[in-house]
Enzyme design. Structure first.
Site, mmCIF file in Angstrom:
data_model
loop_
_atom_site.group_PDB
_atom_site.id
_atom_site.type_symbol
_atom_site.label_atom_id
_atom_site.label_comp_id
_atom_site.label_asym_id
_atom_site.label_seq_id
_atom_site.Cartn_x
_atom_site.Cartn_y
_atom_site.Cartn_z
ATOM 1 N N ASP A 1 -0.038 -2.480 -5.594
ATOM 2 C CA ASP A 1 0.441 -1.820 -4.375
ATOM 3 C C ASP A 1 1.415 -0.702 -4.700
ATOM 4 O OD1 ASP A 1 -0.591 -4.485 -3.342
ATOM 5 O OD2 ASP A 1 -0.210 -3.300 -1.534
ATOM 6 N N LYS B 1 -0.031 -8.352 -5.181
ATOM 7 C CA LYS B 1 -0.088 -9.590 -4.402
ATOM 8 C C LYS B 1 0.623 -10.748 -5.095
ATOM 9 C CE LYS B 1 -1.362 -10.091 -1.151
ATOM 10 N NZ LYS B 1 -0.419 -10.055 -0.023
#
Ligand SMILES: CSC[C@@H](O)[C@@H](O)C(=O)COP(=O)(O)O
Length: 320
Positions: free
Chosen positions: A226, A237
């Site tokens: 991310d 995650k």
């Protein structure tokens, strides 16, 4: 199949909360609907969030073209709908930079963000498959976490795009998809995508990953990000860090595949990144819970980062 697109004046997404049971398309006409879709994870994954951010500003530009104050409130709300993936705010800001030129210019920029992610996916698939072949030889068994396929991008995906490319080259032995508690992006979404591609796979509970590596059943871990910080720390995650520790202990490569739009050299390390806390309701109805949605994998556990333009050999001292 495009996970997210602009179709006849609205944003269309595949509703990822309904998969794998139902393949449902949602049409989003307002910024409010788009933000709700982002926050419920109907649209999710860093590259797709970048495109959602840009299209969100295109929606706002149509409604508020003569109200700069309302426009900047809308842009701020879109940017901050989720905090961790750098792509979301980046996509929104790219489109917002065109606001002085009118709604059509904003939409054109948002479409460029979409098209660049499609091109980046294709480039990563090639670069990543070359690297896996170099590091693991023929027919590796790969473990992946969360969902990094076409659903997380626009088409193809990041780490799962590499998996698909290896499959097409006839170089893949099999895939373990970790289920990805609590929202099961691996068990629901990755498994759905791998089935569509005809790729043999099994789902493992998240906590089984390091043990399967220790037992010699995995040749490399490959997953997305991310945000990638200047020092190489990888935000991804929750559960990623545990897989990195397992990979290091087992002596296998830990590979991160993400577009340049996820590389954030303006953030020195993971310590400066806001980790989304999604509240306890997603975890349990029986007791209070802590629910960080992402974690930080220190750069010294990362073998390499593959983007659409380069392979950064973090293990050899290279940095983003
Ligand atoms: C190509 S997607 C890379 C990451 O965005 C992905 O691994 C991930 O962590 C997604 O989290 P999510 O909470 O499902 O949006």
């Amino acid at each position: 199949m495009r996970t997210i697109d602009w179709v006849n004046g609205a944003v269309e997404i595949i509703d990822q909360t309904a998969l794998p049971n139902e393949e449902r398309v949602l049409r989003l006409h307002t910024v409010g609907e788009l933000i709700a879709a982002i926050q419920s994870l109907a649209v999710r994954g860093a590259p797709a969030l970048g495109v959602a951010g840009a299209f969100g500003v295109a929606l706002a530009a149509r409604v508020h073209s003569d109200d700069p104050a309302a426009l900047s409130v809308a842009v701020r709300k879109i940017e901050s709908a989720r905090p961790t993936a750098v792509n979301l705010a980046r996509g929104a800001r790219r489109a917002a930079a065109l606001l002085p030129h009118g709604p059509e210019a904003v939409l054109a920029e948002a479409c460029r963000v979409r098209d660049e992610e499609i091109e980046a996916s294709a480039a990563m698939a090639r670069l990543g498959a070359d690297l896996v072949a170099e590091l693991c030889g023929n027919r590796p068994r790969l473990l992946t976490h969360c969902n990094t396929g076409g659903l997380a991008a626009v088409t193809i995906g990041t780490a799962l795009g590499v998996v698909g490319e290896l499959h097409q080259r006839g170089l893949l032995a099999g895939v373990i998809a970790s289920e990805t508690r609590p929202l099961l992006q691996g068990a629901r979404l990755t498994s759905w995508e791998l089935t569509r591609w005809g790729i043999e796979h099994r789902v493992a509970v998240d906590s089984a990953g390091p043990f399967l590596m220790a037992r010699g059943e995995v040749d490399a871990v490959i997953l997305g990000a991310d945000r990638i910080c200047a020092n190489g720390d990888v935000i991804n995650k929750i559960g990623t860090y545990a897989h990195a520790l397992g990979a290091r202990r087992a002596g296998i490569p830990f590979l991160v595949v993400a577009p340049e739009s996820t590389v954030d050299v303006g953030t020195p390390s993971g310590a400066q990144v806001e980790i989304e806390d999604r509240g306890s309701a997603e975890v349990t109805a029986w007791s209070e819970a802590v629910n960080p949605a992402f974690d930080i994998t220190p750069y010294d556990l990362v073998t390499a980062i593959v983007t659409d333009r380069r392979v950064i050999r973090v293990d050899r001292g290279e940095r983003p």
